[in-house]
Scaffold this motif. Sequence first.
Motif, PDB file in Angstrom:
ATOM      1  N   ILE A  97       0.891  -1.251  -0.105  1.00  0.00           N
ATOM      2  CA  ILE A  97      -0.017  -0.083   0.071  1.00  0.00           C
ATOM      3  C   ILE A  97       0.976   1.227   0.141  1.00  0.00           C
ATOM      4  O   ILE A  97       0.595   2.401  -0.656  1.00  0.00           O
ATOM      5  N   MET A  98       1.747   1.161   0.807  1.00  0.00           N
ATOM      6  CA  MET A  98       2.639   2.396   0.594  1.00  0.00           C
ATOM      7  C   MET A  98       3.611   2.559  -0.637  1.00  0.00           C
ATOM      8  O   MET A  98       3.586   3.676  -1.136  1.00  0.00           O
ATOM      9  N   THR A  99       3.953   1.587  -1.318  1.00  0.00           N
ATOM     10  CA  THR A  99       4.537   1.522  -2.602  1.00  0.00           C
ATOM     11  C   THR A  99       3.466   2.290  -3.504  1.00  0.00           C
ATOM     12  O   THR A  99       3.770   3.122  -4.461  1.00  0.00           O
ATOM     13  N   LEU A 100       2.290   1.911  -3.511  1.00  0.00           N
ATOM     14  CA  LEU A 100       1.277   2.341  -4.392  1.00  0.00           C
ATOM     15  C   LEU A 100       0.888   3.766  -4.110  1.00  0.00           C
ATOM     16  O   LEU A 100       0.829   4.695  -5.065  1.00  0.00           O
ATOM     17  N   ALA A 101       1.028   4.261  -2.713  1.00  0.00           N
ATOM     18  CA  ALA A 101       0.889   5.781  -2.358  1.00  0.00           C
ATOM     19  C   ALA A 101       2.050   6.496  -2.943  1.00  0.00           C
ATOM     20  O   ALA A 101       1.580   7.493  -3.426  1.00  0.00           O
ATOM     21  N   LEU A 102       2.888   6.019  -2.756  1.00  0.00           N
ATOM     22  CA  LEU A 102       4.250   6.866  -3.106  1.00  0.00           C
ATOM     23  C   LEU A 102       4.177   6.949  -4.688  1.00  0.00           C
ATOM     24  O   LEU A 102       4.553   8.130  -5.403  1.00  0.00           O
TER      25      LEU A 102
END
Lengths: 346, 175
Positions: A97-102
Amino acid sequence: MNPLILTIILMTVFLGTMIVMASSHWLMIWIGFEMNLLAIIPILMKKYNPRAMEASTKYFLTQATASMLLMMAIIINLMHSGQWTITKVFNPTASIIMTLALAMKLGLTPFHFWVPEVTQGISLTSGLILLTWQKLAPMSILYQISPSINLNILLTMAVLSILVGGWGGLNQTQLRKIMAYSSIAHMGWMAAILVYNPTLTMLNMLIYIMMTLTMFMLFIHSSSTTTLSLSHTWNKAPLITTLILITLLSMGGLPPLSGFMPKWMIIQELTKNSSIILPTLMAIMALLNLYFYMRLTYSTSLTMFPSTNNMKMKWQFETKQITLLPPLIIASSLLLPLTPMLSILD
Amino acid sequence: MMTYIVFILSVIFVIGFVGFSSKPSPIYGGLVLIVSGGVGCGIIMNFGGSFLGLMVFLIYLGGMLVVFGYTTAMATEQYPEVWVSNATVMGVFLLGLLMEVMLVLYVLKSEEVGVVFKFSSVGDWAIYDIGNSGVFSEEIMGVAALYSYGAWVVVVTGWSLLVGVLVILEVTRGD
Protein backbone atom coordinates in the motif's frame (compact mmCIF):
# COMPACT_ATOMS: atom_id res chain seq x y z
CA MET A 1 0.63 37.60 -4.88
CA ASN A 2 1.68 39.63 -1.90
CA PRO A 3 5.48 39.11 -1.60
CA LEU A 4 5.29 38.28 2.10
CA ILE A 5 2.64 35.63 1.50
CA LEU A 6 4.60 34.24 -1.43
CA THR A 7 7.70 33.98 0.73
CA ILE A 8 5.82 32.19 3.51
CA ILE A 9 4.21 29.77 1.08
CA LEU A 10 7.43 28.94 -0.74
CA MET A 11 9.15 28.48 2.61
CA THR A 12 6.42 26.06 3.63
CA VAL A 13 6.82 24.05 0.40
CA PHE A 14 10.53 23.84 1.18
CA LEU A 15 9.88 23.01 4.83
CA GLY A 16 7.41 20.29 3.96
CA THR A 17 9.88 18.46 1.75
CA MET A 18 12.66 18.92 4.31
CA ILE A 19 10.48 17.46 7.07
CA VAL A 20 9.71 14.45 4.87
CA MET A 21 13.36 13.90 4.05
CA ALA A 22 14.70 14.38 7.58
CA SER A 23 12.13 12.59 9.75
CA SER A 24 12.37 9.17 11.29
CA HIS A 25 8.81 9.06 12.62
CA TRP A 26 6.13 8.06 10.14
CA LEU A 27 3.63 10.62 11.43
CA MET A 28 6.03 13.50 10.85
CA ILE A 29 6.61 12.26 7.31
CA TRP A 30 2.89 12.31 6.67
CA ILE A 31 2.66 15.79 8.18
CA GLY A 32 5.47 16.91 5.85
CA PHE A 33 3.63 15.58 2.81
CA GLU A 34 0.42 17.34 3.79
CA MET A 35 2.23 20.62 4.46
CA ASN A 36 3.89 20.39 1.08
CA LEU A 37 0.58 19.70 -0.67
CA LEU A 38 -1.27 22.48 1.13
CA ALA A 39 1.36 25.09 0.39
CA ILE A 40 1.82 24.31 -3.28
CA ILE A 41 -1.85 24.77 -4.16
CA PRO A 42 -1.71 28.60 -4.34
CA ILE A 43 1.48 28.34 -6.38
CA LEU A 44 -0.34 26.17 -8.92
CA MET A 45 -3.22 28.62 -8.91
CA LYS A 46 -1.13 31.70 -9.55
CA LYS A 47 -3.26 32.65 -12.53
CA TYR A 48 -6.92 32.64 -11.69
CA ASN A 49 -8.27 31.08 -14.87
CA PRO A 50 -10.54 28.01 -14.69
CA ARG A 51 -7.86 25.82 -16.31
CA ALA A 52 -5.43 26.46 -13.48
CA MET A 53 -8.12 25.94 -10.85
CA GLU A 54 -9.09 22.64 -12.41
CA ALA A 55 -5.45 21.56 -12.54
CA SER A 56 -4.94 22.48 -8.88
CA THR A 57 -8.08 20.59 -7.89
CA LYS A 58 -6.93 17.49 -9.75
CA TYR A 59 -3.51 17.70 -8.17
CA PHE A 60 -5.00 18.15 -4.70
CA LEU A 61 -7.41 15.23 -5.06
CA THR A 62 -4.82 12.73 -6.30
CA GLN A 63 -2.18 13.75 -3.77
CA ALA A 64 -4.66 13.75 -0.89
CA THR A 65 -5.81 10.25 -1.85
CA ALA A 66 -2.18 9.15 -1.95
CA SER A 67 -1.60 10.67 1.51
CA MET A 68 -4.61 8.80 2.86
CA LEU A 69 -3.30 5.52 1.44
CA LEU A 70 0.07 6.30 2.99
CA MET A 71 -1.58 6.91 6.35
CA MET A 72 -3.39 3.59 6.13
CA ALA A 73 -0.14 1.81 5.33
CA ILE A 74 1.52 3.56 8.27
CA ILE A 75 -1.23 2.42 10.63
CA ILE A 76 -1.09 -1.17 9.36
CA ASN A 77 2.68 -1.09 9.88
CA LEU A 78 2.11 0.25 13.39
CA MET A 79 -0.35 -2.51 14.16
CA HIS A 80 2.02 -5.24 13.07
CA SER A 81 5.30 -3.89 14.39
CA GLY A 82 4.28 -1.65 17.27
CA GLN A 83 6.62 1.18 16.44
CA TRP A 84 6.78 4.25 14.28
CA THR A 85 10.33 4.31 12.95
CA ILE A 86 10.91 4.30 9.27
CA THR A 87 13.69 1.75 8.94
CA LYS A 88 11.85 -1.26 7.65
CA VAL A 89 8.23 -1.91 6.79
CA PHE A 90 7.43 -5.15 8.53
CA ASN A 91 4.22 -6.18 6.88
CA PRO A 92 3.88 -6.99 3.15
CA THR A 93 0.41 -5.47 2.96
CA ALA A 94 1.65 -2.22 4.43
CA SER A 95 4.63 -2.24 2.08
CA ILE A 96 2.47 -2.73 -1.00
CA ILE A 97 0.00 0.00 0.00
CA MET A 98 2.89 2.35 0.77
CA THR A 99 4.51 1.67 -2.60
CA LEU A 100 1.23 2.36 -4.40
CA ALA A 101 0.68 5.57 -2.42
CA LEU A 102 4.16 6.87 -3.23
CA ALA A 103 3.73 5.87 -6.87
CA MET A 104 0.56 7.96 -6.96
CA LYS A 105 2.51 10.90 -5.61
CA LEU A 106 5.25 10.48 -8.20
CA GLY A 107 3.04 9.88 -11.18
CA LEU A 108 4.01 6.33 -12.04
CA THR A 109 1.68 4.28 -14.22
CA PRO A 110 -1.16 3.37 -13.58
CA PHE A 111 -1.45 6.58 -11.56
CA HIS A 112 0.03 8.84 -14.22
CA PHE A 113 -3.16 10.37 -15.58
CA TRP A 114 -2.93 13.54 -13.54
CA VAL A 115 0.57 14.52 -14.65
CA PRO A 116 -0.08 15.84 -18.19
CA GLU A 117 -3.33 17.52 -17.31
CA VAL A 118 -2.00 19.27 -14.22
CA THR A 119 1.24 20.31 -15.92
CA GLN A 120 -0.65 21.71 -18.89
CA GLY A 121 -3.05 23.78 -16.82
CA ILE A 122 -0.48 25.76 -14.86
CA SER A 123 2.17 28.32 -15.75
CA LEU A 124 5.69 27.32 -16.76
CA THR A 125 7.30 28.25 -13.45
CA SER A 126 4.69 26.35 -11.44
CA GLY A 127 5.15 23.39 -13.75
CA LEU A 128 8.86 23.56 -13.08
CA ILE A 129 8.34 23.35 -9.32
CA LEU A 130 5.79 20.57 -9.79
CA LEU A 131 7.99 18.36 -11.93
CA THR A 132 11.25 18.78 -10.03
CA TRP A 133 10.84 19.76 -6.40
CA GLN A 134 7.71 17.72 -5.74
CA LYS A 135 9.43 14.52 -6.82
CA LEU A 136 12.09 14.78 -4.13
CA ALA A 137 9.95 13.93 -1.12
CA PRO A 138 8.27 10.70 -2.36
CA MET A 139 11.50 9.47 -3.88
CA SER A 140 13.33 9.94 -0.59
CA ILE A 141 10.74 7.82 1.20
CA LEU A 142 10.95 5.14 -1.50
CA TYR A 143 14.72 5.18 -1.03
CA GLN A 144 14.35 4.64 2.69
CA ILE A 145 11.88 1.77 2.45
CA SER A 146 13.58 0.19 -0.58
CA PRO A 147 14.69 -3.03 1.19
CA SER A 148 11.09 -4.03 1.82
CA ILE A 149 9.41 -3.06 -1.45
CA ASN A 150 7.67 -5.80 -3.43
CA LEU A 151 9.79 -6.20 -6.54
CA ASN A 152 7.04 -7.34 -8.89
CA ILE A 153 4.79 -4.37 -8.28
CA LEU A 154 7.56 -1.80 -8.55
CA LEU A 155 9.06 -3.25 -11.72
CA THR A 156 5.65 -3.55 -13.35
CA MET A 157 4.90 0.07 -12.58
CA ALA A 158 8.35 1.13 -13.78
CA VAL A 159 8.16 -0.64 -17.14
CA LEU A 160 4.60 0.53 -17.74
CA SER A 161 5.66 4.09 -16.90
CA ILE A 162 8.45 3.99 -19.45
CA LEU A 163 5.98 2.68 -22.02
CA VAL A 164 3.33 5.25 -21.21
CA GLY A 165 5.86 8.07 -21.01
CA GLY A 166 7.17 7.15 -24.44
CA TRP A 167 3.92 6.50 -26.26
CA GLY A 168 1.94 9.24 -24.56
CA GLY A 169 4.35 11.96 -25.57
CA LEU A 170 4.34 11.05 -29.24
CA ASN A 171 1.28 13.02 -30.27
CA GLN A 172 1.93 16.17 -28.26
CA THR A 173 2.73 19.64 -29.48
CA GLN A 174 2.30 21.41 -26.16
CA LEU A 175 5.66 21.66 -24.45
CA ARG A 176 4.32 21.26 -20.92
CA LYS A 177 2.64 17.99 -21.79
CA ILE A 178 5.85 16.80 -23.44
CA MET A 179 7.74 17.56 -20.25
CA ALA A 180 5.04 15.78 -18.21
CA TYR A 181 5.35 12.58 -20.26
CA SER A 182 9.12 12.86 -20.07
CA SER A 183 8.77 13.07 -16.29
CA ILE A 184 6.63 9.91 -16.24
CA ALA A 185 9.24 8.02 -18.26
CA HIS A 186 12.14 9.19 -16.11
CA MET A 187 10.28 8.25 -12.94
CA GLY A 188 9.90 4.80 -14.48
CA TRP A 189 13.66 4.51 -14.97
CA MET A 190 14.23 5.61 -11.39
CA ALA A 191 11.74 3.15 -9.97
CA ALA A 192 13.18 0.25 -11.96
CA ILE A 193 16.58 0.40 -10.29
CA LEU A 194 15.30 1.27 -6.82
CA VAL A 195 15.33 -2.23 -5.41
CA TYR A 196 18.68 -3.22 -6.91
CA ASN A 197 20.79 -0.15 -6.24
CA PRO A 198 19.03 2.87 -4.70
CA THR A 199 22.09 5.07 -5.18
CA LEU A 200 21.48 5.02 -8.92
CA THR A 201 17.93 6.20 -8.28
CA MET A 202 19.36 9.23 -6.55
CA LEU A 203 21.84 9.77 -9.38
CA ASN A 204 19.08 9.57 -11.95
CA MET A 205 16.97 11.97 -9.90
CA LEU A 206 19.83 14.46 -9.71
CA ILE A 207 20.57 14.42 -13.43
CA TYR A 208 16.85 14.43 -14.31
CA ILE A 209 16.26 17.49 -12.11
CA MET A 210 19.14 19.35 -13.70
CA MET A 211 17.99 18.56 -17.23
CA THR A 212 14.34 19.38 -16.55
CA LEU A 213 15.37 22.59 -14.82
CA THR A 214 17.43 23.54 -17.87
CA MET A 215 14.61 22.77 -20.28
CA PHE A 216 12.08 24.76 -18.31
CA MET A 217 14.46 27.69 -17.97
CA LEU A 218 14.95 27.72 -21.73
CA PHE A 219 11.21 27.57 -22.29
CA ILE A 220 10.65 30.41 -19.80
CA HIS A 221 13.31 32.48 -21.51
CA SER A 222 11.68 32.15 -24.89
CA SER A 223 8.16 32.36 -23.37
CA SER A 224 7.10 29.42 -25.47
CA THR A 225 4.58 26.78 -24.53
CA THR A 226 3.99 25.17 -27.93
CA THR A 227 6.26 23.63 -30.51
CA LEU A 228 5.33 26.31 -32.98
CA SER A 229 6.30 29.06 -30.57
CA LEU A 230 9.53 27.29 -29.73
CA SER A 231 10.40 27.00 -33.40
CA HIS A 232 10.64 30.78 -33.66
CA THR A 233 13.47 31.15 -31.19
CA TRP A 234 16.14 30.93 -33.92
CA ASN A 235 15.26 34.43 -34.88
CA LYS A 236 15.46 36.07 -31.48
CA ALA A 237 18.08 34.11 -29.57
CA PRO A 238 20.02 31.63 -31.70
CA LEU A 239 22.15 30.55 -28.77
CA ILE A 240 19.04 29.44 -26.90
CA THR A 241 18.16 27.35 -29.93
CA THR A 242 21.52 25.56 -29.79
CA LEU A 243 21.15 24.97 -26.07
CA ILE A 244 17.69 23.50 -26.60
CA LEU A 245 19.21 21.07 -29.08
CA ILE A 246 21.93 19.96 -26.68
CA THR A 247 19.68 19.63 -23.64
CA LEU A 248 16.98 17.72 -25.48
CA LEU A 249 19.50 15.23 -26.82
CA SER A 250 20.85 14.86 -23.30
CA MET A 251 17.34 14.14 -22.00
CA GLY A 252 16.99 11.49 -24.65
CA GLY A 253 19.95 9.70 -23.19
CA LEU A 254 22.50 10.06 -25.96
CA PRO A 255 26.19 9.71 -25.25
CA PRO A 256 28.47 11.72 -24.88
CA LEU A 257 26.00 13.93 -23.01
CA SER A 258 25.32 13.54 -19.32
CA GLY A 259 21.83 12.16 -19.80
CA PHE A 260 23.48 8.94 -20.88
CA MET A 261 25.08 8.38 -17.49
CA PRO A 262 22.03 7.27 -15.49
CA LYS A 263 20.66 5.10 -18.27
CA TRP A 264 24.03 3.40 -18.76
CA MET A 265 24.47 2.79 -15.03
CA ILE A 266 20.92 1.50 -14.65
CA ILE A 267 21.26 -0.94 -17.54
CA GLN A 268 24.61 -2.11 -16.19
CA GLU A 269 23.19 -2.64 -12.71
CA LEU A 270 20.17 -4.52 -14.03
CA THR A 271 22.31 -6.85 -16.11
CA LYS A 272 24.55 -7.46 -13.12
CA ASN A 273 21.43 -8.79 -11.40
CA SER A 274 20.83 -11.23 -14.26
CA SER A 275 17.85 -9.59 -15.83
CA ILE A 276 18.49 -9.16 -19.54
CA ILE A 277 15.08 -8.79 -21.12
CA LEU A 278 14.00 -6.00 -18.82
CA PRO A 279 16.79 -3.50 -19.57
CA THR A 280 16.59 -4.34 -23.27
CA LEU A 281 12.90 -3.51 -23.21
CA MET A 282 13.55 -0.32 -21.25
CA ALA A 283 16.28 0.81 -23.61
CA ILE A 284 14.07 0.17 -26.64
CA MET A 285 11.20 2.08 -25.07
CA ALA A 286 13.51 5.00 -24.34
CA LEU A 287 13.74 5.39 -28.09
CA LEU A 288 10.15 6.57 -28.14
CA ASN A 289 11.16 9.34 -25.76
CA LEU A 290 14.09 10.15 -27.98
CA TYR A 291 11.81 10.37 -30.98
CA PHE A 292 9.71 13.21 -29.69
CA TYR A 293 12.76 15.04 -28.34
CA MET A 294 14.29 14.71 -31.80
CA ARG A 295 11.11 16.06 -33.32
CA LEU A 296 11.40 19.12 -31.08
CA THR A 297 15.02 19.64 -32.05
CA TYR A 298 14.17 19.16 -35.71
CA SER A 299 11.50 21.82 -35.65
CA THR A 300 13.46 24.17 -33.42
CA SER A 301 17.16 24.04 -34.13
CA LEU A 302 17.69 22.05 -37.27
CA THR A 303 15.11 23.47 -39.66
CA MET A 304 13.09 26.61 -40.20
CA PHE A 305 9.64 25.48 -39.21
CA PRO A 306 6.90 26.55 -41.66
CA SER A 307 5.00 29.61 -40.51
CA THR A 308 3.49 32.71 -42.02
CA ASN A 309 5.93 35.30 -43.22
CA ASN A 310 5.04 38.00 -40.75
CA MET A 311 5.65 35.57 -37.90
CA LYS A 312 9.30 35.12 -38.68
CA MET A 313 10.12 37.70 -36.02
CA LYS A 314 9.35 36.16 -32.66
CA TRP A 315 6.73 38.17 -30.83
CA GLN A 316 6.91 38.00 -27.05
CA PHE A 317 6.81 40.19 -23.98
CA GLU A 318 10.11 41.33 -22.59
CA THR A 319 12.62 38.57 -22.10
CA LYS A 320 12.35 37.00 -18.71
CA GLN A 321 15.47 36.72 -16.68
CA ILE A 322 16.58 33.16 -16.16
CA THR A 323 18.59 32.13 -13.18
CA LEU A 324 21.63 29.91 -13.23
CA LEU A 325 21.41 28.95 -16.87
CA PRO A 326 25.15 28.55 -17.64
CA PRO A 327 25.87 26.14 -14.75
CA LEU A 328 22.71 24.21 -15.57
CA ILE A 329 23.71 23.85 -19.21
CA ILE A 330 27.13 22.59 -18.23
CA ALA A 331 25.66 20.19 -15.69
CA SER A 332 23.07 18.78 -18.04
CA SER A 333 25.40 18.12 -20.94
CA LEU A 334 28.99 17.70 -19.89
CA LEU A 335 28.91 15.50 -16.80
CA LEU A 336 29.54 12.17 -18.51
CA PRO A 337 33.33 12.08 -17.98
CA LEU A 338 32.68 12.27 -14.24
CA THR A 339 31.13 8.81 -14.20
CA PRO A 340 34.09 7.11 -12.46
CA MET A 341 33.37 9.35 -9.49
CA LEU A 342 30.36 7.18 -8.78
CA SER A 343 32.70 4.79 -7.03
CA ILE A 344 32.81 7.14 -4.06
CA LEU A 345 29.11 6.50 -3.42
CA ASP A 346 27.80 3.43 -1.63
CA MET B 1 -23.97 -4.14 26.77
CA MET B 2 -21.27 -2.22 28.57
CA THR B 3 -18.61 -4.72 27.57
CA TYR B 4 -19.40 -4.12 23.92
CA ILE B 5 -19.98 -0.38 24.19
CA VAL B 6 -16.96 0.50 22.10
CA PHE B 7 -18.15 -1.75 19.30
CA ILE B 8 -21.63 -0.21 19.33
CA LEU B 9 -20.23 3.32 19.42
CA SER B 10 -17.86 2.63 16.55
CA VAL B 11 -20.73 1.26 14.44
CA ILE B 12 -22.69 4.47 15.09
CA PHE B 13 -19.50 6.41 14.24
CA VAL B 14 -19.22 4.72 10.84
CA ILE B 15 -22.93 5.15 10.11
CA GLY B 16 -22.55 8.85 10.86
CA PHE B 17 -19.62 9.10 8.44
CA VAL B 18 -21.64 7.33 5.76
CA GLY B 19 -24.39 9.85 6.45
CA PHE B 20 -22.33 12.86 5.56
CA SER B 21 -20.19 11.17 2.91
CA SER B 22 -23.30 10.64 0.82
CA LYS B 23 -23.24 14.41 0.41
CA PRO B 24 -26.47 16.00 1.50
CA SER B 25 -26.31 19.73 1.98
CA PRO B 26 -23.44 20.81 4.29
CA ILE B 27 -25.92 21.84 6.99
CA TYR B 28 -27.03 18.24 7.38
CA GLY B 29 -23.45 17.09 7.04
CA GLY B 30 -22.59 19.28 10.00
CA LEU B 31 -25.52 17.85 11.96
CA VAL B 32 -24.30 14.30 11.42
CA LEU B 33 -20.77 15.43 12.24
CA ILE B 34 -22.00 16.60 15.65
CA VAL B 35 -23.40 13.14 16.33
CA SER B 36 -20.22 11.47 15.06
CA GLY B 37 -18.08 13.80 17.15
CA GLY B 38 -20.04 13.02 20.27
CA VAL B 39 -19.84 9.29 19.63
CA GLY B 40 -16.12 9.58 18.90
CA CYS B 41 -15.69 11.34 22.21
CA GLY B 42 -17.45 8.38 23.85
CA ILE B 43 -15.05 5.94 22.20
CA ILE B 44 -12.01 7.89 23.42
CA MET B 45 -13.41 8.16 26.93
CA ASN B 46 -13.94 4.41 27.10
CA PHE B 47 -10.21 4.00 26.63
CA GLY B 48 -9.54 6.33 29.54
CA GLY B 49 -8.98 9.51 27.63
CA SER B 50 -11.32 11.87 29.40
CA PHE B 51 -9.21 14.94 28.64
CA LEU B 52 -9.14 14.20 24.93
CA GLY B 53 -12.88 13.58 24.90
CA LEU B 54 -13.40 16.96 26.47
CA MET B 55 -11.10 18.44 23.81
CA VAL B 56 -13.27 16.91 21.09
CA PHE B 57 -16.41 18.46 22.52
CA LEU B 58 -14.96 21.84 23.35
CA ILE B 59 -12.65 22.53 20.44
CA TYR B 60 -13.99 20.42 17.62
CA LEU B 61 -17.73 20.60 18.22
CA GLY B 62 -17.84 23.83 20.15
CA GLY B 63 -15.31 25.77 18.11
CA MET B 64 -14.73 24.42 14.66
CA LEU B 65 -18.20 23.05 13.95
CA VAL B 66 -19.87 26.21 15.26
CA VAL B 67 -17.82 28.34 12.87
CA PHE B 68 -18.54 25.85 10.09
CA GLY B 69 -22.26 26.01 10.87
CA TYR B 70 -22.32 29.79 10.74
CA THR B 71 -20.42 30.02 7.47
CA THR B 72 -22.57 27.32 5.89
CA ALA B 73 -25.68 29.11 7.07
CA MET B 74 -24.46 32.23 5.33
CA ALA B 75 -23.79 30.39 2.09
CA THR B 76 -26.66 27.94 1.96
CA GLU B 77 -29.26 27.67 -0.78
CA GLN B 78 -32.99 27.98 -0.52
CA TYR B 79 -33.85 24.28 -0.60
CA PRO B 80 -30.93 22.32 0.82
CA GLU B 81 -30.60 18.67 -0.08
CA VAL B 82 -31.65 16.06 2.44
CA TRP B 83 -30.96 12.37 2.27
CA VAL B 84 -34.42 11.62 0.91
CA SER B 85 -34.68 14.46 -1.59
CA ASN B 86 -32.20 13.19 -4.13
CA ALA B 87 -32.12 9.63 -5.44
CA THR B 88 -28.32 9.62 -5.66
CA VAL B 89 -27.80 10.71 -2.07
CA MET B 90 -30.37 8.20 -0.86
CA GLY B 91 -28.80 5.44 -2.91
CA VAL B 92 -25.28 6.09 -1.65
CA PHE B 93 -26.46 6.33 1.93
CA LEU B 94 -28.36 3.05 1.70
CA LEU B 95 -25.37 1.38 0.03
CA GLY B 96 -23.07 2.53 2.81
CA LEU B 97 -25.56 1.36 5.43
CA LEU B 98 -25.84 -2.00 3.72
CA MET B 99 -22.08 -2.49 3.65
CA GLU B 100 -21.80 -1.54 7.31
CA VAL B 101 -24.58 -3.95 8.27
CA MET B 102 -22.90 -6.74 6.32
CA LEU B 103 -19.58 -6.00 8.02
CA VAL B 104 -21.18 -6.01 11.46
CA LEU B 105 -22.87 -9.35 10.76
CA TYR B 106 -19.55 -10.74 9.51
CA VAL B 107 -17.81 -9.60 12.67
CA LEU B 108 -20.55 -10.99 14.90
CA LYS B 109 -20.96 -14.33 13.20
CA SER B 110 -17.40 -15.43 12.59
CA GLU B 111 -14.84 -16.08 15.28
CA GLU B 112 -12.07 -14.14 13.71
CA VAL B 113 -12.02 -11.49 11.05
CA GLY B 114 -8.94 -11.44 8.90
CA VAL B 115 -9.51 -8.91 6.14
CA VAL B 116 -6.36 -6.81 6.26
CA PHE B 117 -5.46 -7.51 9.83
CA LYS B 118 -6.78 -10.06 12.25
CA PHE B 119 -9.00 -9.25 15.13
CA SER B 120 -11.18 -11.65 17.05
CA SER B 121 -14.86 -11.12 16.63
CA VAL B 122 -16.16 -8.80 19.31
CA GLY B 123 -13.68 -9.54 22.04
CA ASP B 124 -11.13 -7.06 20.77
CA TRP B 125 -13.58 -4.22 21.12
CA ALA B 126 -14.34 -4.95 24.78
CA ILE B 127 -12.59 -2.98 27.44
CA TYR B 128 -11.08 -5.16 30.09
CA ASP B 129 -8.01 -3.48 31.38
CA ILE B 130 -5.67 -1.33 29.47
CA GLY B 131 -2.37 -2.98 30.28
CA ASN B 132 -0.04 -2.14 33.15
CA SER B 133 -0.73 1.55 33.37
CA GLY B 134 0.67 1.65 36.87
CA VAL B 135 0.05 4.80 38.80
CA PHE B 136 -0.18 7.39 36.02
CA SER B 137 -2.89 7.79 33.44
CA GLU B 138 -1.30 7.28 30.04
CA GLU B 139 -3.43 9.88 28.43
CA ILE B 140 -2.30 12.78 30.55
CA MET B 141 1.29 11.57 30.19
CA GLY B 142 0.78 11.71 26.44
CA VAL B 143 -0.45 15.28 26.55
CA ALA B 144 2.47 16.23 28.78
CA ALA B 145 4.88 14.54 26.40
CA LEU B 146 3.43 16.51 23.49
CA TYR B 147 4.46 19.76 25.10
CA SER B 148 7.86 18.59 26.35
CA TYR B 149 9.47 16.01 24.05
CA GLY B 150 7.15 16.83 21.21
CA ALA B 151 7.70 20.56 21.12
CA TRP B 152 8.78 20.35 17.48
CA VAL B 153 5.47 18.67 16.60
CA VAL B 154 3.60 21.56 18.19
CA VAL B 155 5.70 24.05 16.21
CA VAL B 156 5.11 22.18 12.94
CA THR B 157 1.39 21.79 13.47
CA GLY B 158 1.05 25.43 14.51
CA TRP B 159 2.91 26.51 11.39
CA SER B 160 0.76 24.22 9.23
CA LEU B 161 -2.40 25.76 10.64
CA LEU B 162 -1.11 29.28 9.97
CA VAL B 163 -0.13 28.38 6.42
CA GLY B 164 -3.47 26.62 5.97
CA VAL B 165 -5.32 29.81 6.74
CA LEU B 166 -3.03 31.83 4.46
CA VAL B 167 -3.47 29.34 1.63
CA ILE B 168 -7.25 29.34 1.95
CA LEU B 169 -7.36 33.12 1.93
CA GLU B 170 -5.03 33.22 -1.06
CA VAL B 171 -7.02 30.64 -3.02
CA THR B 172 -10.40 32.24 -2.40
CA ARG B 173 -9.14 35.73 -3.09
CA GLY B 174 -9.82 35.49 -6.81
CA ASP B 175 -8.46 38.17 -9.06
